[in-house]
Design a protein around this motif. Structure first.
Motif, PDB file in Angstrom:
ATOM      1  N   LYS A 192       7.715  -2.631  -7.425  1.00  0.00           N
ATOM      2  CA  LYS A 192       8.738  -3.336  -6.672  1.00  0.00           C
ATOM      3  C   LYS A 192       8.129  -4.398  -5.759  1.00  0.00           C
ATOM      4  O   LYS A 192       6.995  -4.280  -5.304  1.00  0.00           O
ATOM      5  CB  LYS A 192       9.521  -2.315  -5.837  1.00  0.00           C
ATOM      6  N   MET A 193       8.915  -5.459  -5.499  1.00  0.00           N
ATOM      7  CA  MET A 193       8.547  -6.514  -4.554  1.00  0.00           C
ATOM      8  C   MET A 193       9.646  -6.643  -3.515  1.00  0.00           C
ATOM      9  O   MET A 193      10.832  -6.609  -3.852  1.00  0.00           O
ATOM     10  CB  MET A 193       8.412  -7.865  -5.264  1.00  0.00           C
ATOM     11  N   VAL A 194       9.257  -6.796  -2.237  1.00  0.00           N
ATOM     12  CA  VAL A 194      10.237  -7.031  -1.183  1.00  0.00           C
ATOM     13  C   VAL A 194       9.734  -8.151  -0.277  1.00  0.00           C
ATOM     14  O   VAL A 194       8.527  -8.347  -0.113  1.00  0.00           O
ATOM     15  CB  VAL A 194      10.506  -5.772  -0.332  1.00  0.00           C
ATOM     16  N   VAL A 195      10.687  -8.875   0.309  1.00  0.00           N
ATOM     17  CA  VAL A 195      10.368  -9.932   1.262  1.00  0.00           C
ATOM     18  C   VAL A 195      10.422  -9.345   2.665  1.00  0.00           C
ATOM     19  O   VAL A 195      11.418  -8.715   3.050  1.00  0.00           O
ATOM     20  CB  VAL A 195      11.354 -11.106   1.136  1.00  0.00           C
ATOM     21  N   VAL A 196       9.365  -9.525   3.424  1.00  0.00           N
ATOM     22  CA  VAL A 196       9.334  -9.066   4.814  1.00  0.00           C
ATOM     23  C   VAL A 196      10.295  -9.929   5.622  1.00  0.00           C
ATOM     24  O   VAL A 196      10.608 -11.069   5.251  1.00  0.00           O
ATOM     25  CB  VAL A 196       7.893  -9.147   5.368  1.00  0.00           C
ATOM     26  N   ASP A 197      10.782  -9.399   6.740  1.00  0.00           N
ATOM     27  CA  ASP A 197      11.819 -10.083   7.509  1.00  0.00           C
ATOM     28  C   ASP A 197      11.375 -11.396   8.139  1.00  0.00           C
ATOM     29  O   ASP A 197      12.199 -12.126   8.699  1.00  0.00           O
ATOM     30  CB  ASP A 197      12.356  -9.151   8.604  1.00  0.00           C
ATOM     31  N   ASP A 198      10.089 -11.725   8.076  1.00  0.00           N
ATOM     32  CA  ASP A 198       9.652 -13.032   8.579  1.00  0.00           C
ATOM     33  C   ASP A 198       9.911 -14.152   7.568  1.00  0.00           C
ATOM     34  O   ASP A 198       9.670 -15.332   7.859  1.00  0.00           O
ATOM     35  CB  ASP A 198       8.162 -13.011   8.953  1.00  0.00           C
ATOM     36  N   ASN A 199      10.438 -13.769   6.372  1.00  0.00           N
ATOM     37  CA  ASN A 199      10.735 -14.721   5.301  1.00  0.00           C
ATOM     38  C   ASN A 199       9.520 -15.560   4.919  1.00  0.00           C
ATOM     39  O   ASN A 199       9.650 -16.722   4.522  1.00  0.00           O
ATOM     40  CB  ASN A 199      11.896 -15.642   5.688  1.00  0.00           C
ATOM     41  N   ARG A 200       8.364 -14.976   5.025  1.00  0.00           N
ATOM     42  CA  ARG A 200       7.134 -15.640   4.609  1.00  0.00           C
ATOM     43  C   ARG A 200       6.274 -14.731   3.748  1.00  0.00           C
ATOM     44  O   ARG A 200       5.746 -15.165   2.722  1.00  0.00           O
ATOM     45  CB  ARG A 200       6.341 -16.098   5.832  1.00  0.00           C
ATOM     46  N   HIS A 201       6.134 -13.483   4.159  1.00  0.00           N
ATOM     47  CA  HIS A 201       5.263 -12.557   3.440  1.00  0.00           C
ATOM     48  C   HIS A 201       6.059 -11.701   2.458  1.00  0.00           C
ATOM     49  O   HIS A 201       7.224 -11.368   2.701  1.00  0.00           O
ATOM     50  CB  HIS A 201       4.517 -11.657   4.426  1.00  0.00           C
ATOM     51  N   ILE A 202       5.402 -11.338   1.371  1.00  0.00           N
ATOM     52  CA  ILE A 202       5.976 -10.492   0.329  1.00  0.00           C
ATOM     53  C   ILE A 202       5.033  -9.324   0.116  1.00  0.00           C
ATOM     54  O   ILE A 202       3.809  -9.505   0.052  1.00  0.00           O
ATOM     55  CB  ILE A 202       6.150 -11.275  -0.988  1.00  0.00           C
ATOM     56  N   VAL A 203       5.595  -8.125   0.032  1.00  0.00           N
ATOM     57  CA  VAL A 203       4.796  -6.933  -0.240  1.00  0.00           C
ATOM     58  C   VAL A 203       5.201  -6.397  -1.608  1.00  0.00           C
ATOM     59  O   VAL A 203       6.385  -6.274  -1.918  1.00  0.00           O
ATOM     60  CB  VAL A 203       4.987  -5.857   0.842  1.00  0.00           C
ATOM     61  N   THR A 204       4.218  -6.099  -2.420  1.00  0.00           N
ATOM     62  CA  THR A 204       4.470  -5.611  -3.773  1.00  0.00           C
ATOM     63  C   THR A 204       3.616  -4.390  -4.069  1.00  0.00           C
ATOM     64  O   THR A 204       2.509  -4.245  -3.534  1.00  0.00           O
ATOM     65  CB  THR A 204       4.179  -6.716  -4.808  1.00  0.00           C
ATOM     66  N   ILE A 205       4.145  -3.501  -4.894  1.00  0.00           N
ATOM     67  CA  ILE A 205       3.378  -2.343  -5.355  1.00  0.00           C
ATOM     68  C   ILE A 205       2.516  -2.777  -6.533  1.00  0.00           C
ATOM     69  O   ILE A 205       3.022  -3.309  -7.523  1.00  0.00           O
ATOM     70  CB  ILE A 205       4.312  -1.194  -5.773  1.00  0.00           C
ATOM     71  N   LEU A 206       1.213  -2.551  -6.435  1.00  0.00           N
ATOM     72  CA  LEU A 206       0.281  -2.928  -7.488  1.00  0.00           C
ATOM     73  C   LEU A 206      -0.217  -1.729  -8.287  1.00  0.00           C
ATOM     74  O   LEU A 206      -0.825  -1.898  -9.334  1.00  0.00           O
ATOM     75  CB  LEU A 206      -0.926  -3.667  -6.891  1.00  0.00           C
ATOM     76  N   GLY A 207       0.009  -0.547  -7.802  1.00  0.00           N
ATOM     77  CA  GLY A 207      -0.457   0.669  -8.473  1.00  0.00           C
ATOM     78  C   GLY A 207      -0.051   1.871  -7.652  1.00  0.00           C
ATOM     79  O   GLY A 207       0.641   1.752  -6.637  1.00  0.00           O
ATOM     80  N   LYS A 208      -0.474   3.034  -8.071  1.00  0.00           N
ATOM     81  CA  LYS A 208      -0.079   4.263  -7.380  1.00  0.00           C
ATOM     82  C   LYS A 208      -0.499   4.265  -5.915  1.00  0.00           C
ATOM     83  O   LYS A 208       0.214   4.762  -5.049  1.00  0.00           O
ATOM     84  CB  LYS A 208      -0.677   5.475  -8.096  1.00  0.00           C
ATOM     85  N   THR A 209      -1.675   3.729  -5.612  1.00  0.00           N
ATOM     86  CA  THR A 209      -2.176   3.761  -4.234  1.00  0.00           C
ATOM     87  C   THR A 209      -2.488   2.365  -3.711  1.00  0.00           C
ATOM     88  O   THR A 209      -3.165   2.232  -2.695  1.00  0.00           O
ATOM     89  CB  THR A 209      -3.452   4.620  -4.137  1.00  0.00           C
ATOM     90  N   ARG A 210      -1.994   1.318  -4.382  1.00  0.00           N
ATOM     91  CA  ARG A 210      -2.338  -0.044  -3.995  1.00  0.00           C
ATOM     92  C   ARG A 210      -1.091  -0.883  -3.763  1.00  0.00           C
ATOM     93  O   ARG A 210      -0.122  -0.791  -4.514  1.00  0.00           O
ATOM     94  CB  ARG A 210      -3.183  -0.717  -5.087  1.00  0.00           C
ATOM     95  N   ILE A 211      -1.121  -1.666  -2.695  1.00  0.00           N
ATOM     96  CA  ILE A 211      -0.084  -2.653  -2.442  1.00  0.00           C
ATOM     97  C   ILE A 211      -0.737  -4.017  -2.279  1.00  0.00           C
ATOM     98  O   ILE A 211      -1.933  -4.126  -2.020  1.00  0.00           O
ATOM     99  CB  ILE A 211       0.754  -2.313  -1.181  1.00  0.00           C
ATOM    100  N   GLY A 212       0.046  -5.051  -2.447  1.00  0.00           N
ATOM    101  CA  GLY A 212      -0.427  -6.409  -2.246  1.00  0.00           C
ATOM    102  C   GLY A 212       0.456  -7.138  -1.258  1.00  0.00           C
ATOM    103  O   GLY A 212       1.676  -6.939  -1.239  1.00  0.00           O
ATOM    104  N   VAL A 213      -0.138  -7.961  -0.411  1.00  0.00           N
ATOM    105  CA  VAL A 213       0.603  -8.770   0.561  1.00  0.00           C
ATOM    106  C   VAL A 213       0.401 -10.231   0.186  1.00  0.00           C
ATOM    107  O   VAL A 213      -0.726 -10.737   0.190  1.00  0.00           O
ATOM    108  CB  VAL A 213       0.130  -8.507   2.002  1.00  0.00           C
ATOM    109  N   ILE A 214       1.489 -10.910  -0.153  1.00  0.00           N
ATOM    110  CA  ILE A 214       1.448 -12.310  -0.541  1.00  0.00           C
ATOM    111  C   ILE A 214       1.895 -13.166   0.640  1.00  0.00           C
ATOM    112  O   ILE A 214       2.939 -12.914   1.239  1.00  0.00           O
ATOM    113  CB  ILE A 214       2.366 -12.582  -1.743  1.00  0.00           C
ATOM    114  N   ASP A 215       1.107 -14.166   0.974  1.00  0.00           N
ATOM    115  CA  ASP A 215       1.480 -15.169   1.967  1.00  0.00           C
ATOM    116  C   ASP A 215       2.071 -16.348   1.196  1.00  0.00           C
ATOM    117  O   ASP A 215       1.357 -17.099   0.536  1.00  0.00           O
ATOM    118  CB  ASP A 215       0.265 -15.610   2.779  1.00  0.00           C
ATOM    119  N   SER A 216       3.402 -16.501   1.260  1.00  0.00           N
ATOM    120  CA  SER A 216       4.067 -17.512   0.448  1.00  0.00           C
ATOM    121  C   SER A 216       3.746 -18.934   0.900  1.00  0.00           C
ATOM    122  O   SER A 216       3.952 -19.883   0.139  1.00  0.00           O
ATOM    123  CB  SER A 216       5.586 -17.301   0.491  1.00  0.00           C
TER     124      SER A 216
END
Length: 375
Positions: A192-216
């Motif tokens: 899953k991917m969600v947009v953080v409330d700052d409307n800039r960063h995105i957090v996504t699940i990359l695996g069972k124990t890994r997440i990714g933070v995207i700076d748009s």
């Protein structure tokens, strides 16, 4: 015998201390009731009882992604979209991982076995492939997973990379991952991917124990490996710097600025399968296979819902939940189909002469003698 008595004594002390702590913290744990609950399965028109994702479009329609195609539900009947259909109504794949509505009302669907499909609601047709520009290196677009929309940009997670597609310029930006997500079989609904409330960063699940933070702003990706084997089931935005992580060991907040992981006391030591935020800022949380609770984090209120036991079983897993603006809560499960519950309104029953009333005209008064007796 002595060991048993000591164990029971310790258990009672623990239960009393937990109850005392909840009272001391002023936690509201009164159960709440949901109204007009209904369950929909393949007998009612679903293409599969294993629902991976839900989406509510602007006109109130519910779009249901399963492991065998897509349903659209208008409140009365199901319309199905299958990869086995011929012509331009055909999906690319059948295992639907995510569905998002675009600004023009069209639907983009990510499939793990066929890439991306775009459904044009006006023409009732699918675009078999999205218009990705061919990069310099070979990339596989046949496995699409989580998605999110941020302004004119749509982010799509593929196996080993993420694509940012701009709807206005029709251009792509590629974001590579350091490590390919370890996906197996059809267990791909947790991307899953969600947009953080700052409307800039995105957090996504990359695996069972890994997440990714995207700076748009710069389209950069930072990958975080969680400690203590916290297997991630779901993510949900909290505020301008944090997200909730639903894991097999409880509920956590992760602050993307401070890079800090914090356990939520009320949902510790339980397996949290799904979490969603409703239009009013409170949260619905599914945990321990068949339990559901409403959590109002800013008022110390954790209110369990007891209805779920009649629809779910020990093998059930809630994949996703969506509460619409009208207060209807939709619950997607892995084996029990779709569950609908009204969070606000009780059902109104009408009784007349067909129910053995002597007349339809009540000319005097009504007196309630008890919860079940009315004169």
């Amino acid at each position: 015998m002595k060991r048993i008595s000591v164990f029971l004594t310790l258990l009672l002390v623990m239960m009393e201390s937990t109850s005392f702590a909840q009272k001391a913290l002023g936690v509201n744990t009164q159960p709440i009731r949901l109204f007009n609950c209904m369950q929909y399965t393949t007998k009612d028109g679903l293409v599969s009882n294993n629902i991976k994702t839900l989406s509510s479009s602007h006109d109130g329609l519910i779009w249901i992604g399963t492991d065998d195609g897509v349903n659209m539900f208008d409140g009365y009947s199901f319309k199905e979209f299958l990869p086995t259909l011929s012509g331009e109504k055909r999906l690319n794949g059948k295992n639907i991982c995510d569905i998002k509505e675009l600004t023009n009302g069209n639907l983009i669907m990510a499939t793990s076995d066929g890439g991306v499909s775009v459904y044009d609601r006006f023409s009732d047709m699918f675009k078999s492939e999205w218009e990705f520009e061919t990069p310099t290196e070979n990339l596989d677009f046949s496995h699409a997973y989580g998605m999110c929309r941020l302004g004119d940009d749509v982010y799509v997670s593929f196996n080993g990379f993420i694509v940012c597609f701009n709807l206005k310029t029709r251009s792509n930006t590629y974001i590579k991952m350091n490590e390919r997500p370890k996906y197996t079989g059809v267990k791909l609904d947790r991307t899953k991917m969600v947009v953080v409330d700052d409307n800039r960063h995105i957090v996504t699940i990359l695996g069972k124990t890994r997440i990714g933070v995207i700076d748009s702003k710069y389209n950069t990706l930072k990958e975080i490996v969680l400690r203590d084997k916290l297997y991630i089931n779901d993510i949900c935005p909290v505020d301008s710097s944090s997200v909730y992580l639903a894991t097999t060991k409880g509920l956590y907040t992760y602050n993307i600025i401070e890079k800090k992981l914090t356990k939520i006391y009320y949902f510790s030591n339980v397996s949290v399968e799904a979490i969603t935020r409703n239009p009013y800022g409170s949260y619905w949380i599914a945990y321990n296979n068949k339990e559901l609770a409403k959590w109002i984090s800013n008022s110390n209120s954790v209110r369990p819902v007891r209805f779920s036991n009649s629809y779910l079983n020990n093998q059930s897993v809630v994949h996703e939940m969506v509460e619409a603006d009208d207060g209807i809560l939709w619950i997607a499960t892995n084996n029990a189909g779709l569950i609908k519950a009204d969070t606000k309104r009780a059902k109104i029953y009408t009784y007349d002469i067909r129910c053995d009333l002597p007349s339809n005209y009540i000319t005097h008064d009504i007196f309630a003698a008890s919860k079940l007796r009315v004169w």
